[in-house]
Scaffold this motif. Sequence first.
Motif, PDB file in Angstrom:
ATOM      1  N   GLU A  74       0.832  -1.189   0.000  1.00 22.68           N
ATOM      2  CA  GLU A  74       0.000   0.000   0.000  1.00 22.68           C
ATOM      3  C   GLU A  74       0.874   1.250   0.000  1.00 22.68           C
ATOM      4  OE1 GLU A  74      -3.960  -0.168   2.231  1.00 22.68           O
ATOM      5  OE2 GLU A  74      -2.638  -1.406   3.464  1.00 22.68           O
ATOM      6  N   VAL A  75       0.448   2.259  -0.707  1.00 22.57           N
ATOM      7  CA  VAL A  75       1.154   3.536  -0.696  1.00 22.57           C
ATOM      8  C   VAL A  75       0.194   4.595  -0.183  1.00 22.57           C
ATOM      9  CG1 VAL A  75       2.345   5.285  -2.052  1.00 22.57           C
ATOM     10  CG2 VAL A  75       2.669   2.865  -2.600  1.00 22.57           C
ATOM     11  N   ARG A  76       0.414   4.978   1.046  1.00 22.83           N
ATOM     12  CA  ARG A  76      -0.436   6.008   1.651  1.00 22.83           C
ATOM     13  C   ARG A  76       0.333   7.306   1.881  1.00 22.83           C
ATOM     14  NH1 ARG A  76      -3.380   2.250   6.318  1.00 22.83           N
ATOM     15  NH2 ARG A  76      -4.525   0.900   4.863  1.00 22.83           N
ATOM     16  N   THR A  77       1.609   7.159   2.237  1.00 18.11           N
ATOM     17  CA  THR A  77       2.438   8.330   2.508  1.00 18.11           C
ATOM     18  C   THR A  77       3.601   8.372   1.529  1.00 18.11           C
ATOM     19  OG1 THR A  77       1.901   8.246   4.873  1.00 18.11           O
ATOM     20  CG2 THR A  77       3.840   9.526   4.230  1.00 18.11           C
ATOM     21  N   VAL A  78       3.800   9.527   0.911  1.00 18.93           N
ATOM     22  CA  VAL A  78       4.883   9.719  -0.051  1.00 18.93           C
ATOM     23  C   VAL A  78       5.873  10.724   0.522  1.00 18.93           C
ATOM     24  CG1 VAL A  78       5.500  10.500  -2.371  1.00 18.93           C
ATOM     25  CG2 VAL A  78       3.383   9.206  -2.007  1.00 18.93           C
ATOM     26  N   GLY A  79       7.118  10.277   0.679  1.00 22.92           N
ATOM     27  CA  GLY A  79       8.174  11.195   1.079  1.00 22.92           C
ATOM     28  C   GLY A  79       8.679  11.957  -0.135  1.00 22.92           C
ATOM     29  N   ILE A  80       9.212  13.150   0.084  1.00 23.97           N
ATOM     30  CA  ILE A  80       9.730  13.963  -1.017  1.00 23.97           C
ATOM     31  C   ILE A  80      11.201  14.267  -0.745  1.00 23.97           C
ATOM     32  CG2 ILE A  80       9.450  16.034  -2.419  1.00 23.97           C
ATOM     33  CD1 ILE A  80       6.606  16.273  -1.307  1.00 23.97           C
ATOM     34  N   ALA A  81      12.070  13.830  -1.656  1.00 19.06           N
ATOM     35  CA  ALA A  81      13.506  14.124  -1.568  1.00 19.06           C
ATOM     36  C   ALA A  81      13.825  15.248  -2.539  1.00 19.06           C
ATOM     37  CB  ALA A  81      14.324  12.875  -1.903  1.00 19.06           C
ATOM     38  N   TYR A  82      14.536  16.262  -2.078  1.00 10.80           N
ATOM     39  CA  TYR A  82      14.763  17.455  -2.885  1.00 10.80           C
ATOM     40  C   TYR A  82      15.987  18.211  -2.378  1.00 10.80           C
ATOM     41  CZ  TYR A  82      12.582  19.464   1.232  1.00 10.80           C
ATOM     42  OH  TYR A  82      12.294  19.800   2.526  1.00 10.80           O
ATOM     43  N   ASP A  83      16.490  19.115  -3.202  1.00 14.39           N
ATOM     44  CA  ASP A  83      17.554  20.043  -2.812  1.00 14.39           C
ATOM     45  C   ASP A  83      17.060  21.454  -3.090  1.00 14.39           C
ATOM     46  OD1 ASP A  83      19.935  18.321  -2.141  1.00 14.39           O
ATOM     47  OD2 ASP A  83      19.531  17.576  -4.159  1.00 14.39           O
ATOM     48  N   LEU A  84      17.160  22.328  -2.115  1.00 16.32           N
ATOM     49  CA  LEU A  84      16.685  23.701  -2.285  1.00 16.32           C
ATOM     50  C   LEU A  84      17.823  24.642  -2.657  1.00 16.32           C
ATOM     51  CD1 LEU A  84      14.066  24.332   0.543  1.00 16.32           C
ATOM     52  CD2 LEU A  84      13.691  23.596  -1.821  1.00 16.32           C
TER      53      LEU A  84
END
Length: 433
Positions: free
Chosen positions: A96-106
């Motif tokens: 199941e995919v309920r929560t999606v993490g976001i990887a990023y560079d600002l």
Amino acid sequence: MDTHRNSPSRRGATRAPSIVSLGGPSYPHSHRYGLAPRIVRALGTNVPGRFDAAEVGPSMRGGAPGAPARLPMSSSFGGALRTHMKSLGEGPRTTEVRTVGIAYDLKADFERVARRTLGDVEMPEDAFEEYDSDATVSAIEEALGANGYRTRRLGSGRSFLARAMQEPGDLVFNIAEGYGTRSREAHVPSALEMLGVPYTHSDPLTLALTLDKAMAKRVVASAGVPTPRFIVVENVEQLHDVPLVFPLIAKPLFEGSSMGVRKHSRVVDLYDLRELCGQLLADYREPVLVEEFCSGPEFTVGILGTGASAQVIGAMEIVPRRCAVDEFVYSLEVKRNYLEEVEYHVPPRRPDELVRAVEDVALAAYRALACRDVGRVDVRLGDDGEPKFLEVNPLPGLNPVTGDLVILARANGLGYADLIGRIVEAARERQGL
């Protein structure tokens, strides 16, 4: 599904382009004016990818306001990693995919550290062009929410590692560009693979390969995809005789977001080429790609999916307003002032057969490089009227206003939330989630 989007075109296919590597068999791994290694040291260590707690920007902290990101309690990083890896073996992984993490560079985080670390040291104006704004991350969060997902910001560097080991979410939406080496875009997906965490976008091999423009061109050429002839320049003193036909265009070998590409990047003689390459070598501290300039119309093609299921969602022609097509360079200045410099034609106002040929080249290159889930491929017509592969972006910009892929998708009836949802859907389908 259109037939031409399922099978690579051999129209205009050529042998692998002539390649001359000047100055040695290997490239230096540091880049950008010696800038990235100095910033990495300022962030707490000589090892790229680690942020000292004192250097973590507000956007990258977790827990209570102002609290630094911390690794799980353990006698060592390796111990924490082993503990986490062991936990991955306890019971079946959820599908199941309920929560999606976001990887990023600002961009703001890098600019802040650079100002404090480097002071008045001069650097290219586009030194941090490839990094994202908080507005882009917020837009992705909102779009994921509209698709029914909870979100969690994972950030980058040490903050990312801590959060990825503790609560990465069920899937990570990866737009992190990385820093410090030519394989920097592979840093985050490599860590996620070590941790057994599924993620969107291409894998480490493809991300490292495609950032190096010459390596990418060699691979697509070996698959029969036409691309302009090129050389790799490591030392301007070796530019006495160039085995290419002018005009030429020069750009840093492993940068994205049009970094190092200006209106004057198109050159018509050896003197100007030497001057331009010398400046690029000094500014970016990495080799320079020099290739034969394609004088025809330029296109960018959006693609969703993986392998045989990859589909073109549309092609966009970039039409210059202020110069002739045969002199046009889709440069940093143009992209920053796109409303006045260019028109975007979606679909291109060209014969259907030509548009299909452009899409075929883009899709063939995308598949040859094993891109996954989403990508944007740049194609331009050569003097012979045939489409040529220029480069691919497997981490295409997702700024909700200015991103080329976003503009292209919207004009083809795919709104921003739908586009983000389709990227996640492609990743889930690929991984059986």
